[in-house]
Scaffold this active site. Structure first.
Site, PDB file in Angstrom:
ATOM      1  N   ALA A 100      11.392 -46.959  33.439  1.00 39.54           N
ATOM      2  CA  ALA A 100      10.067 -46.829  33.228  1.00 39.54           C
ATOM      3  C   ALA A 100       9.101 -45.694  33.563  1.00 39.54           C
ATOM      4  CB  ALA A 100       9.642 -47.988  33.578  1.00 39.54           C
ATOM      5  N   TYR A 101       9.447 -45.183  34.701  1.00 38.48           N
ATOM      6  CA  TYR A 101       8.780 -44.149  35.483  1.00 38.48           C
ATOM      7  C   TYR A 101       8.867 -42.733  34.636  1.00 38.48           C
ATOM      8  CZ  TYR A 101       6.933 -41.052  39.089  1.00 38.48           C
ATOM      9  OH  TYR A 101       6.302 -40.102  39.602  1.00 38.48           O
TER      10      TYR A 101
END
Length: 204
Positions: A100-101
């Site tokens: 996600a990052y």
């Protein structure tokens, strides 16, 4: 996992993490894939790198991290421990995941990171550089009397927010208590973010 189906066979340790929406079929498929990988490839342990990293920590820090891991797992919170960010930095906990990052489409306001230190001292400054996409970072500490008003100002300038157990937070004066949060409150914030996240953005 047994490399071969007999008592004398070499064994391997596998850690599997399942999503809240996992089904029996998807769990079966994941377990089957892991077992097949161990038996057909030169692979002995999918936890080796993580355990080697953890064993480098001082014993007191390791105990703190393990307690946080247990707390997060017990509540079904998505996270990644020691995920890699910019320049090989490794925040202790990244929410919801490294994937996600690294995804530019994932909203930055739904990302969180948590560093953990028994005592903040001057090393808190390194936390500011551990995840560039996350402006406001959180630092968990549990040493009573370790936070002073000048240090709180320094932390605020670096956008680092202190997280601590309730009993430690209540040992400080009203000003410091007003600028810090309990660990349970931090968990509630994470749970709220993950509950509100659209299913299409869930990265497994």
């Amino acid at each position: 996992v047994k490399k071969q189906f007999n008592e004398q066979s070499e064994e391997a340790l596998a850690f599997l993490k399942f999503a809240p929406d996992s089904t029996l079929e998807s769990i079966r498929a994941q377990i089957y894939k892991e077992i097949t990988t161990f038996r057909t490839e030169d692979k002995t342990d999918n936890s080796t790198d993580g355990m080697a990293m953890l064993l480098k920590f001082p014993r007191i820090i390791l105990k703190l991290i393990m307690k946080i891991l247990f707390f997060l797992d017990a509540r079904g919170i998505e996270y990644e421990a020691q995920a890699k960010t910019e320049n090989g930095k490794k925040p202790d906990f990244l929410f919801p995941s490294q994937a996600a990052y690294e995804d530019p489409a994932f909203p930055e306001e739904q990302l969180r990171m948590l560093a953990s230190k028994t005592s903040i001292k001057d090393r808190f400054r390194q936390v500011a550089d551990e995840a560039n996409r996350i402006r406001d970072k959180h630092l968990f500490t549990l040493t009573p009397g370790d936070v002073t008003h000048p240090k709180l100002t320094q932390l605020d300038e670096l956008h680092i927010h202190l997280v601590m157990p309730k009993v430690v937070k209540e040992s400080y004066d009203d000003l410091i208590q007003g600028e810090t949060m309990t660990f349970s409150r931090f968990i509630e914030e994470i749970q709220g973010l993950q509950a509100d996240r659209p299913q299409s953005l869930t990265l497994l």
